[in-house]
Design a protein around this motif. Structure first.
Motif, PDB file in Angstrom:
ATOM      1  N   ARG A 133       0.872  -1.009   0.031  1.00 35.69           N
ATOM      2  CA  ARG A 133      -0.073   0.077   0.168  1.00 35.69           C
ATOM      3  C   ARG A 133       0.959   1.174   0.156  1.00 35.69           C
ATOM      4  N   SER A 176       2.068   3.130  -8.929  1.00 34.02           N
ATOM      5  CA  SER A 176       1.002   3.055  -7.763  1.00 34.02           C
ATOM      6  C   SER A 176       0.913   1.792  -7.243  1.00 34.02           C
ATOM      7  N   TRP A 177       0.128   1.827  -6.055  1.00 27.19           N
ATOM      8  CA  TRP A 177      -0.007   0.712  -5.323  1.00 27.19           C
ATOM      9  C   TRP A 177      -0.061  -0.684  -6.309  1.00 27.19           C
ATOM     10  N   SER A 235       1.305   6.742   0.393  1.00 25.66           N
ATOM     11  CA  SER A 235       0.367   7.451  -0.049  1.00 25.66           C
ATOM     12  C   SER A 235      -0.240   6.682  -1.348  1.00 25.66           C
ATOM     13  N   ALA A 236      -1.358   7.321  -1.727  1.00 27.89           N
ATOM     14  CA  ALA A 236      -1.715   6.569  -2.814  1.00 27.89           C
ATOM     15  C   ALA A 236      -1.516   7.493  -4.425  1.00 27.89           C
ATOM     16  N   GLU A 237      -0.898   8.538  -3.916  1.00 22.56           N
ATOM     17  CA  GLU A 237      -0.489   9.702  -4.910  1.00 22.56           C
ATOM     18  C   GLU A 237       0.681   9.325  -5.375  1.00 22.56           C
TER      19      GLU A 237
END
Length: 124
Positions: A31, A52-53, A101-103
């Protein structure tokens, strides 16, 4: 807490290929956004690629776009950097980094966790 270990660096001739690996540990590694950076002697550490994740979204520095590919295998908690058509100017220590972070992020200061680096040397 996330720990990162890079591997796969080495010496290669111009035009050759290498695949770097970044093995992550910690329950939440999958994550984390992961990025690759590099630092040549006497130069600032610079962004190379990020993912990204889920591995769906990626971004690259202009200098490597079309030659390098970032990917991840979350089942193995590993992120890869496939480097093709290597040039002498790609010579550097390559680091992987992670941020919770997801960004995606392109700045090194946006990443909290770092590996120890792996040397890539491209001879002409």
């Amino acid at each position: 807490q996330v720990q990162l270990v890079e591997s796969g660096g080495g010496l290669v001739q111009a035009g050759g290929s290498l695949r770097l690996s970044c093995a992550g540990s910690g329950r939440t590694f999958n994550r984390h956004v992961v990025g690759w950076f590099r630092q040549a002697p006497g130069k600032e550490r610079e962004f190379v690629a990020t993912i990204s994740w889920g591995g769906v979204t990626t971004n690259y520095a202009d200098s490597v776009r079309g030659r390098f590919t970032i990917s991840r295998d979350n089942a193995k908690s590993t992120v890869y950097l496939q480097m093709n058509t290597l040039k002498p100017e790609d010579t550097a220590v390559y680091y992987c980094a992670a941020r919770s972070s997801a960004e995606l992020a392109l700045e090194k200061d946006d990443y909290f966790y770092w590996g120890q680096g792996t040397q890539v040397t491209v001879s002409s």
